[in-house]
Design an enzyme around this catalytic site. Structure first.
Site, PDB file in Angstrom:
ATOM      1  N   HIS A  45       0.854  -1.188   0.000  1.00 40.18           N
ATOM      2  CA  HIS A  45       0.000   0.000   0.000  1.00 40.18           C
ATOM      3  C   HIS A  45       0.890   1.238   0.000  1.00 40.18           C
ATOM      4  O   HIS A  45       1.620   1.479   0.953  1.00 40.18           O
ATOM      5  CB  HIS A  45      -0.909  -0.003   1.236  1.00 40.18           C
ATOM      6  CG  HIS A  45      -1.838  -1.180   1.280  1.00 40.18           C
ATOM      7  ND1 HIS A  45      -3.088  -1.159   0.701  1.00 40.18           N
ATOM      8  CD2 HIS A  45      -1.690  -2.431   1.800  1.00 40.18           C
ATOM      9  CE1 HIS A  45      -3.679  -2.335   0.879  1.00 40.18           C
ATOM     10  NE2 HIS A  45      -2.851  -3.123   1.543  1.00 40.18           N
ATOM     11  N   ASN A  69      -6.643   0.708  -2.857  1.00 41.04           N
ATOM     12  CA  ASN A  69      -7.532   1.301  -1.836  1.00 41.04           C
ATOM     13  C   ASN A  69      -7.012   2.667  -1.380  1.00 41.04           C
ATOM     14  O   ASN A  69      -6.796   2.911  -0.204  1.00 41.04           O
ATOM     15  CB  ASN A  69      -7.748   0.348  -0.655  1.00 41.04           C
ATOM     16  CG  ASN A  69      -6.477   0.001   0.093  1.00 41.04           C
ATOM     17  OD1 ASN A  69      -5.375   0.108  -0.445  1.00 41.04           O
ATOM     18  ND2 ASN A  69      -6.612  -0.414   1.340  1.00 41.04           N
ATOM     19  N   HIS A  87      -8.959 -10.137  -1.505  1.00 42.15           N
ATOM     20  CA  HIS A  87      -8.978  -9.936  -0.053  1.00 42.15           C
ATOM     21  C   HIS A  87     -10.209 -10.695   0.435  1.00 42.15           C
ATOM     22  O   HIS A  87     -11.342 -10.305   0.136  1.00 42.15           O
ATOM     23  CB  HIS A  87      -9.081  -8.441   0.245  1.00 42.15           C
ATOM     24  CG  HIS A  87      -9.329  -8.106   1.690  1.00 42.15           C
ATOM     25  ND1 HIS A  87      -8.377  -7.512   2.486  1.00 42.15           N
ATOM     26  CD2 HIS A  87     -10.414  -8.286   2.470  1.00 42.15           C
ATOM     27  CE1 HIS A  87      -8.877  -7.334   3.705  1.00 42.15           C
ATOM     28  NE2 HIS A  87     -10.121  -7.791   3.728  1.00 42.15           N
ATOM     29  N   ASN A 107      -5.084  -6.735   9.250  1.00 42.80           N
ATOM     30  CA  ASN A 107      -6.130  -7.535   8.655  1.00 42.80           C
ATOM     31  C   ASN A 107      -5.557  -8.382   7.526  1.00 42.80           C
ATOM     32  O   ASN A 107      -4.960  -7.814   6.612  1.00 42.80           O
ATOM     33  CB  ASN A 107      -7.224  -6.609   8.108  1.00 42.80           C
ATOM     34  CG  ASN A 107      -8.498  -7.351   7.781  1.00 42.80           C
ATOM     35  OD1 ASN A 107      -8.624  -8.530   8.078  1.00 42.80           O
ATOM     36  ND2 ASN A 107      -9.441  -6.661   7.153  1.00 42.80           N
ATOM     37  N   ASP A 127       2.419  -6.969   2.479  1.00 46.03           N
ATOM     38  CA  ASP A 127       1.213  -6.208   2.825  1.00 46.03           C
ATOM     39  C   ASP A 127       1.613  -4.944   3.593  1.00 46.03           C
ATOM     40  O   ASP A 127       0.964  -4.580   4.584  1.00 46.03           O
ATOM     41  CB  ASP A 127       0.213  -7.052   3.618  1.00 46.03           C
ATOM     42  CG  ASP A 127      -1.156  -6.382   3.739  1.00 46.03           C
ATOM     43  OD1 ASP A 127      -1.355  -5.312   3.143  1.00 46.03           O
ATOM     44  OD2 ASP A 127      -2.009  -6.948   4.448  1.00 46.03           O
TER      45      ASP A 127
END
Ligand SMILES: NC(=O)N[C@@H](CC(=O)O)C(=O)O
Ligand SMILES: [Zn+2]
Length: 427
Positions: free
Chosen positions: A64, A96, A182, A281, A308
């Site tokens: 990310h 995202n 996901h 998560n 991640d």
């Protein structure tokens, strides 16, 4: 003028050996056995890699970078610097952001920024499966692919509707691109911050059950069977998911999967208290699940390691276990963590770890990286396997330092990262 990387340790099909590598014009020009002596280096630069591992540049297919929209957490500039320091030369970034990456313009925005501010690191964007990641309407996969998206995902949230997921898979299949899922059923989660289990009970917290992940994995495997798409499971954390993926592979379906260092190393029993740097998560699961994902990567059920990398600001994480966002940073600790935990202890070979972070992800996603071979782009990471150092979150190049691994004493620190023949980071 080229660059000779001299006397490095390489790991490959032939086992470990000492080699000299000539990098020229962005590519690997020559690989020579060090046993034959030093090459003629006149007219070239040299890098002394004696005693160090010379690996293909690390490839991270789940990160990310937070741009556009969340620049207080990370930017493409800081995220790629952090990646380079962690030894990563190719990273695939999740959509995202705000706005989410669901249009041609946002894909192009990320690619442009990566070109101008990406510190030479290769940045590959994913596009959203659904508009705004709301699960209601598919994006224009054809246009997103043309703009440069390498696959589709609503990472951060599960696609709740089976019909929507099936349509997405059929569409992706027609373009020969993967669906990256996901896996999370919202009806089973309802705002719980940690896994169902010992830690949640002790602190009176609602728990996230294993089934919330595995139900999607099972559903999607059936849909992947029906559509024939390449289906890739994000951040696998449960025994049940591993079991389902193992079975799907035995049946010959086109299913691949990833696992994160934290899910291989930490369980909910390790969480020291209500510190949100341990909140991510999927959540840290039970020791039994940790065992299952370790066995999953060891027997090939789980194909690749991803970080991640999910930066969040200190202010956001200070909101505590209930309110803080999910996620931990990962670039600058991934290799040392896995090297120290699994290779130094003799459980894995060095080659196995390197493959799971280089050639395996490249192969799963059809990328021309992840191997040291004459003629390929010179994406190379040099790693010091000897020096022990403690993880110092204050020294991270990431804009954020939300990690549960602060203070951990580790071996296996990258010292130089090269992309396409250019040094993009060195100690
Ligand atoms: N993994 C996380 O805990 N958080 C990710 C979202 C995600 O990868 O699901 C994020 O964007 O912060
Ligand atoms: Zn996710």
């Amino acid at each position: 003028m080229g660059t000779w990387i001299l006397n490095g340790l390489t790991v490959g099909r032939e086992g470990q050996s000492q080699r000299h590598i000539l990098v020229d014009n962005g590519s690997i020009k020559q690989i020579a056995d060090a046993a034959a002596g030093l090459p003629d280096t006149s007219g070239h630069e040299t890098i002394d890699a004696a005693g160090k591992l010379v690996a293909p540049g690390l490839v991270d297919m789940h990160v990310h970078l937070r741009e556009p929209g969340f620049e207080h957490k990370e930017t493409i500039a800081t995220g790629t610097r952090s990646a380079a320091k962690g030894g990563f030369t190719t990273i695939a970034c999740m959509p995202n952001t705000r706005p989410v990456i669901d249009t041609v313009d946002t894909v192009k925005y990320v690619l442009d920024k990566a070109r101008t501010e990406g510190n030479g690191v290769r940045v590959l964007p994913y596009g959203c499966i659904t508009k705004n990641e709301l699960g209601r309407e598919l994006t224009d996969f054809t246009a997103l692919k043309e703009a440069g998206a390498i696959g589709f995902t609503d990472d951060g949230v599960g696609v709740q509707s089976a019909q929507m997921m099936k349509d997405a898979m059929a569409f992706a299949k027609s373009l020969d691109l993967p669906i990256i899922a996901h896996c999370e059923d919202n009806t089973l989660v309802e705002g719980a911050p940690v896994t169902e289990g010992a830690f949640a009970r002790k602190h009176g917290l609602k728990g996230i059950p294993n089934e919330s992940e595995a139900i999607h994995v099972g559903r999607d495997i059936l849909l992947a069977e029906a559509t024939g798409v390449h289906y890739h499971v994000c951040h696998v954390s449960t025994e049940q998911s591993v079991r389902l993926i193992r079975q799907a592979k035995q049946l010959g379906f086109r299913v691949t999967a990833e696992v994160c260092p934290h899910h291989l190393i930490l369980s909910d029993e390790d969480i020291p208290g209500l510190d949100a740097n341990w909140k991510m998560n999927p959540p840290l699961r039970s020791p039994r699940d940790v065992q299952a994902v370790i066995e999953g990567i060891e027997d090939g059920t789980l194909d690749i390691v991803v970080t991640d990398h999910a930066p969040h600001s200190a202010e956001e994480k200070a909101k505590g276990m209930m309110l803080a966002p999910f996620g931990i940073v990962g670039f600058e600790t991934a290799f040392p963590l896995l090297y120290t935990k699994f290779v130094k202890t003799g459980r894995w070979t060095l080659r196995f770890l390197v493959e799971k972070m280089t050639s395996a992800p490249a192969e799963v996603f059809g990328l021309p990286y992840g191997r040291l071979e004459e003629g390929l782009p010179a994406d190379i990471t040099i790693i010091d396997l000897e020096t022990e150092r403690a993880v110092d979150p204050a020294s991270f190049l990431s804009k954020s330092n939300n990690t549960p691994f602060g203070g951990w004493k580790l071996h296996g620190w990258p010292v130089l990262t090269m992309v396409g023949g250019s040094v993009v980071w060195s100690e």
